[in-house]
Design a protein around this motif. Structure first.
Motif, PDB file in Angstrom:
ATOM      1  N   CYS A   1       0.808  -1.224   0.000  1.00 11.19           N
ATOM      2  CA  CYS A   1       0.000   0.000   0.000  1.00 11.19           C
ATOM      3  C   CYS A   1       0.844   1.278   0.000  1.00 11.19           C
ATOM      4  O   CYS A   1       0.419   2.295  -0.525  1.00 11.19           O
ATOM      5  CB  CYS A   1      -0.924   0.015   1.212  1.00 11.19           C
ATOM      6  N   LEU A   2       2.019   1.221   0.616  1.00  4.86           N
ATOM      7  CA  LEU A   2       2.853   2.412   0.735  1.00  4.86           C
ATOM      8  C   LEU A   2       3.341   2.858  -0.639  1.00  4.86           C
ATOM      9  O   LEU A   2       3.911   2.073  -1.387  1.00  4.86           O
ATOM     10  CB  LEU A   2       4.045   2.147   1.652  1.00  4.86           C
ATOM     11  N   GLN A   3       3.070   4.109  -0.970  1.00 10.79           N
ATOM     12  CA  GLN A   3       3.464   4.656  -2.264  1.00 10.79           C
ATOM     13  C   GLN A   3       4.539   5.724  -2.146  1.00 10.79           C
ATOM     14  O   GLN A   3       5.232   6.020  -3.112  1.00 10.79           O
ATOM     15  CB  GLN A   3       2.240   5.244  -2.968  1.00 10.79           C
ATOM     16  N   LYS A   4       4.643   6.333  -0.953  1.00 10.64           N
ATOM     17  CA  LYS A   4       5.578   7.451  -0.810  1.00 10.64           C
ATOM     18  C   LYS A   4       6.243   7.408   0.563  1.00 10.64           C
ATOM     19  O   LYS A   4       5.580   7.255   1.575  1.00 10.64           O
ATOM     20  CB  LYS A   4       4.825   8.771  -0.969  1.00 10.64           C
ATOM     21  N   LEU A   5       7.565   7.551   0.573  1.00  8.21           N
ATOM     22  CA  LEU A   5       8.344   7.648   1.801  1.00  8.21           C
ATOM     23  C   LEU A   5       9.164   8.928   1.713  1.00  8.21           C
ATOM     24  O   LEU A   5      10.029   9.060   0.852  1.00  8.21           O
ATOM     25  CB  LEU A   5       9.277   6.442   1.959  1.00  8.21           C
ATOM     26  N   SER A   6       8.865   9.870   2.592  1.00  7.20           N
ATOM     27  CA  SER A   6       9.626  11.120   2.658  1.00  7.20           C
ATOM     28  C   SER A   6      10.613  10.997   3.810  1.00  7.20           C
ATOM     29  O   SER A   6      10.259  10.527   4.890  1.00  7.20           O
ATOM     30  CB  SER A   6       8.689  12.302   2.911  1.00  7.20           C
ATOM     31  N   ILE A   7      11.852  11.422   3.571  1.00 17.65           N
ATOM     32  CA  ILE A   7      12.875  11.308   4.599  1.00 17.65           C
ATOM     33  C   ILE A   7      13.365  12.693   4.981  1.00 17.65           C
ATOM     34  O   ILE A   7      13.898  13.430   4.170  1.00 17.65           O
ATOM     35  CB  ILE A   7      14.054  10.433   4.116  1.00 17.65           C
ATOM     36  N   ASP A   8      13.137  13.044   6.237  1.00 17.70           N
ATOM     37  CA  ASP A   8      13.596  14.295   6.825  1.00 17.70           C
ATOM     38  C   ASP A   8      14.550  13.875   7.935  1.00 17.70           C
ATOM     39  O   ASP A   8      14.173  13.759   9.092  1.00 17.70           O
ATOM     40  CB  ASP A   8      12.400  15.073   7.380  1.00 17.70           C
TER      41      ASP A   8
END
Length: 86
Positions: free
Chosen positions: A69-76
């Motif tokens: 299901c995960l489509q986007k991973l943003s890394i801060d």
């Protein structure tokens, strides 16, 4: 073997996100990864994981790898010593 998310996550919010990833929650299509040194205030956003230890990153990677299901991973993420400390 059963994985106890409460034991591998540094906080309840992170455990909930790991559980949602593990269980294939279709509403969890995006998450934000933040360092414990992040300059941002704690975010009530249910899609933010604040990393406290390296093991948590490993488990997160494991569950992301299995997620459909995960489509986007943003890394801060800025590690200590690279501008991430406060």
């Amino acid at each position: 073997a059963t994985i106890n998310l409460g034991e591998i996550a540094s906080c309840e919010g992170n455990a909930k996100i790991l559980q949602r990833l593990r269980d294939g929650d279709e509403n969890l299509s995006s998450i934000i990864l933040r360092s414990k040194y992040s300059r941002y205030e704690p975010n009530p956003n249910p899609f933010v994981i604040k990393i406290e230890n390296e093991d948590e990153v490993g488990w997160l990677g494991y569950f992301i790898g299995k997620s459909r299901c995960l489509q986007k991973l943003s890394i801060d993420y800025l590690p200590k010593g690279e501008g991430g400390e406060q």
